[in-house]
Structure formats: C-alpha cells, structure tokens
Design a protein around this motif. Structure first.
Motif, PDB file in Angstrom:
ATOM      1  N   PRO A  64       0.806  -1.226   0.000  1.00 16.15           N
ATOM      2  CA  PRO A  64       0.000   0.000   0.000  1.00 16.15           C
ATOM      3  C   PRO A  64       0.836   1.270   0.000  1.00 16.15           C
ATOM      4  CG  PRO A  64       0.070  -0.953   2.191  1.00 16.15           C
ATOM      5  CD  PRO A  64       0.734  -1.940   1.284  1.00 16.15           C
ATOM      6  N   MET A  65       2.171   1.118   0.168  1.00 18.75           N
ATOM      7  CA  MET A  65       3.030   2.293   0.160  1.00 18.75           C
ATOM      8  C   MET A  65       4.252   2.018  -0.720  1.00 18.75           C
ATOM      9  SD  MET A  65       3.903   0.103   2.638  1.00 18.75           S
ATOM     10  CE  MET A  65       2.824   0.520   4.000  1.00 18.75           C
ATOM     11  N   LYS A  66       4.935   3.092  -1.107  1.00 19.19           N
ATOM     12  CA  LYS A  66       6.123   2.948  -1.934  1.00 19.19           C
ATOM     13  C   LYS A  66       7.287   2.477  -1.072  1.00 19.19           C
ATOM     14  CE  LYS A  66       8.996   5.430  -5.274  1.00 19.19           C
ATOM     15  NZ  LYS A  66       9.237   6.724  -5.965  1.00 19.19           N
ATOM     16  N   PRO A  67       8.004   1.432  -1.504  1.00 15.99           N
ATOM     17  CA  PRO A  67       9.130   0.938  -0.694  1.00 15.99           C
ATOM     18  C   PRO A  67      10.236   1.983  -0.591  1.00 15.99           C
ATOM     19  CG  PRO A  67       9.115  -0.101  -2.852  1.00 15.99           C
ATOM     20  CD  PRO A  67       7.831   0.647  -2.737  1.00 15.99           C
ATOM     21  N   ASP A  68      10.825   2.103   0.610  1.00 19.50           N
ATOM     22  CA  ASP A  68      11.920   3.051   0.798  1.00 19.50           C
ATOM     23  C   ASP A  68      13.263   2.334   0.723  1.00 19.50           C
ATOM     24  OD1 ASP A  68      12.170   1.651   3.160  1.00 19.50           O
ATOM     25  OD2 ASP A  68      11.401   3.265   4.431  1.00 19.50           O
TER      26      ASP A  68
END
Length: 211
Positions: free
Chosen positions: A2-6
C-alpha cells in the motif's frame, strides 16, 4: 504494497538476496536503490559485487567496480577498534602497525588452526578477487575485526568479555570464525558493526546468523 518501498526495505531485500543467492532479484533491488533512491551509496555496490562474486561472475564484479569508479563512489575502508585500559586501538585489514603486531598475527594463526580442527571452514565466497583459494583464505585471515578480537584476548584476563566495534558490516567469514573463537577461548565476544550488535558466546551468536 500500500506504500512505496523506501531505501531500508530495498536494502533488506538486497541483503536477503545475498543470503539466498537470488541474482535477478538482487539486481532489481540494487537498481531501485542506485537509480531511484540513493545512487551514491557504496554499500549497495559492494553487496551486489559480493553476490556476483559468490556466483563466480567476475565480469559482473568488474562492471560493478567500474560503475563505482565512473561515478566516483568510494567504499570506506573497514576499521575495527577495541578499547583496552582506556586506550582505543584501531585496526585496518592486515594491519601491522601495532607494537604487538607479530604476537597478534602469530596468535591468529594458531587460533585459525584450532577452529579448523573444530569444523570451521573459511568462507571465501565474498572475496572480491578472482584468485586461488589459498590466497582467498589468506586475505580473510587478518580482517580488522579478527585482529581486534585477537588483541583483546591477548591483553585481557581469561573470562573477560571482549567488545569490538566496526564501521562497516562484519563479513560472513569473520562472523563464523568469531563464533568458533568464542567457544575455544570461552569468552563472550561482542561485535558492534554498522548494522547490529553481535554477542558471540559458546559458539553461537545473538543474531541467529541473520543480520
């Protein structure tokens, strides 16, 4: 997701690829870090080169090194240090600058023979040079953390815990060797590297061999 990987997630994935030998996924993770997030990070280049070296892909290792040169990315030299009697002693790989250098190297040679008798096998997979196996083992024998650990054993009383610090991630071979050393000399050996606290005792490490 659900989020962009850092960068931390990609770095963890790259580390997992090193452990499991997944070349394709390692390349994807490295590209994500180098091209999208942190192109100046030398650790990513080194980890990728290590993975290629393990697979015997020396031409790919050379390409990674060339990419570092082209982008002027410099790997920090590995340093290990130990504090004894309020004096900090620093080692580089193969260091012979300490007054007890001969004693340290001689002691490590004896330790190496003893741990081999107990089952230790040098892990030369991550030596980034296409050289003979014997030379690879020689390159591993005097890594900075091993030198610091050896001096700690020499200069402190039996049973005294040894605390060593390193500015980079400790290598797989040193991690394995220090486990064996902790059992042979019956010492608790703590190594704080750039990633983790490793507490070696009686042949095992607190990290469970995954760091």
């Amino acid at each position: 997701m659900p989020m962009k990987p850092d960068k931390f997630l990609w770095a963890s994935l790259l580390g997992g690829c090193r452990i499991h030998g997944n070349l394709e996924l390692a390349k994807r993770a490295a590209e994500a870090i180098l091209f999208e997030i942190k192109p100046e990070n030398p650790a990513t280049y080194v980890t990728l080169a290590n993975i290629y070296a393990t697979a015997g892909m020396w031409s790919e290792v050379a390409k990674v090194r060339k990419a570092m040169d082209d982008k002027r990315v410099v790997k920090k030299p590995g340093l290990s240090w130990i504090e004894i009697k309020r004096k900090v002693l620093i080692f580089l790989v193969g260091d012979k600058s300490h007054p007890k250098s001969y004693e340290i190297h001689n002691f490590l040679g004896k330790l190496s023979r003893r741990i081999k008798e107990k089952g230790y096998v040098p892990d030369t997979n991550f030596v980034l040079y296409d050289v003979e196996e014997e030379q690879k083992e020689q390159n591993l024998s005097y890594h900075s953390e091993k030198l610091a650990v050896a001096l700690g054993i020499i200069l402190t009383r039996a049973g005294t815990p040894i605390k060593v610090f390193k500015n980079l991630r400790t290598c797989v071979d040193c991690h394995t060797a220090i486990k064996f050393i902790s059992k042979i000399v019956q010492r608790r050996i703590i190594v704080r590297d750039s990633n983790w606290f490793h507490s070696f005792e009686n042949g095992s490490c607190s990290c469970g061999d995954y760091w």
